[in-house]
Design an enzyme around this catalytic site. Structure first.
Site, PDB file in Angstrom:
ATOM      1  N   SER A 122      -2.154   7.852  -3.833  1.00 52.42           N
ATOM      2  CA  SER A 122      -2.913   9.062  -4.136  1.00 52.42           C
ATOM      3  C   SER A 122      -3.096   9.911  -2.892  1.00 52.42           C
ATOM      4  O   SER A 122      -3.228   9.391  -1.775  1.00 52.42           O
ATOM      5  CB  SER A 122      -4.287   8.681  -4.699  1.00 52.42           C
ATOM      6  OG  SER A 122      -5.140   9.808  -4.779  1.00 52.42           O
ATOM      7  N   TYR A 171     -12.064   4.233  -2.801  1.00 50.65           N
ATOM      8  CA  TYR A 171     -10.751   4.608  -3.327  1.00 50.65           C
ATOM      9  C   TYR A 171      -9.859   5.130  -2.212  1.00 50.65           C
ATOM     10  O   TYR A 171      -8.707   4.711  -2.067  1.00 50.65           O
ATOM     11  CB  TYR A 171     -10.917   5.660  -4.429  1.00 50.65           C
ATOM     12  CG  TYR A 171      -9.628   6.003  -5.151  1.00 50.65           C
ATOM     13  CD1 TYR A 171      -9.098   5.131  -6.096  1.00 50.65           C
ATOM     14  CD2 TYR A 171      -8.954   7.197  -4.902  1.00 50.65           C
ATOM     15  CE1 TYR A 171      -7.924   5.430  -6.771  1.00 50.65           C
ATOM     16  CE2 TYR A 171      -7.778   7.506  -5.570  1.00 50.65           C
ATOM     17  CZ  TYR A 171      -7.271   6.624  -6.502  1.00 50.65           C
ATOM     18  OH  TYR A 171      -6.097   6.921  -7.157  1.00 50.65           O
TER      19      TYR A 171
END
Length: 238
Positions: free
Chosen positions: A145, A158
């Protein structure tokens, strides 16, 4: 390279019960690969199997929690004993955790997010490097990501876990810089119409985002036996 023939090739997809994993597992099966589909959600895997069968493909369903003590290693052993190789690894499973100040993140959340996003892929590398090297054209793709770079506020678990994933995969890729038959890359899919995206951005209109299936032309290039890209962070551009 949207129309490729993957007949006779074996692909393993994690997080295959929904979202990007579901869409890419279906496309891999449509292209002729036999898909080993793993996820925690039995119902989602059964829906995927129905879609794959309807498309004329085949799949092996493996309900599995990546956080289980030895599930990944057992699956690696099964793949080695049954098929003797693995042509495609699409490591997609991910965990968002909670969007909250870093100082308020509980240990359980850190363990879960880092466990799924970083430790599980590390265990996959250990379990499936041998079968990938046994393929005439082993291809490994890890879904990461842009959060690993943007490192926005409140995204600490994250972002940190995905930054760690990028480092892990690129380090592994450099170990195999001269391997003739193995290609390892990282995929940044961007904003997609997924449940994780909806959880992260609850006010966003899902219909304004691309469906995960739009990733297939790019993914098909990366899983193709003809692919020469290696050790790259490949970003999807809509």
């Amino acid at each position: 390279m949207t129309h490729i023939d993957l007949t006779g090739r074996l692909a393993l997809v994690s997080g295959a019960s929904r979202g990007i994993g579901y869409a890419m597992a279906l496309e891999l099966a449509r292209a002729g690969a036999h898909v080993i589909a793993t996820a925690r959600t039995q119902g989602g895997l059964e829906d995927l199997d129905d879609a794959i069968r309807k498309a004329g493909g085949t799949a092996t369903l493996v309900p599995m929690d990546l956080m289980s003590e030895d599930g990944i290693e057992q699956l690696g052993q099964i793949v080695t004993e049954r098929w003797g190789k693995l042509d495609i690894l699409f490591a997609n499973a991910g965990a968002l955790g909670e969007l909250t100040p870093a100082a308020q993140v509980k240990a359980k959340t850190w363990q879960s997010v880092v466990g799924v996003n970083l430790i599980a892929p590390a265990r996959m590398i250990r379990a499936f490097e041998g079968p990938l090297l046994a393929s005439d054209a082993g291809r490994a793709i890890f879904v990461s990501s842009g959060a690993s770079v943007s490192r926005r506020a409140f995204w600490a678990p994250y972002a940190a876990s995905k930054a760690g994933l990028d480092a892990l995969v690129q380090s592994w890729a450099r170990e195999h810089a001269n391997a003739p038959n193995l290609r390892i890359n990282i995929l940044y899919p961007g904003a997609m119409r997924t449940i994780m995206r909806a959880k992260a951005f609850p006010g966003e209109k899902a219909e304004t985002l691309p469906h995960p299936s739009v990733l297939w032309p790019l993914v098909s290039e990366l899983v193709s036996p003809a692919c020469t890209r290696h050790g790259e962070i490949v970003q999807f551009e809509d």
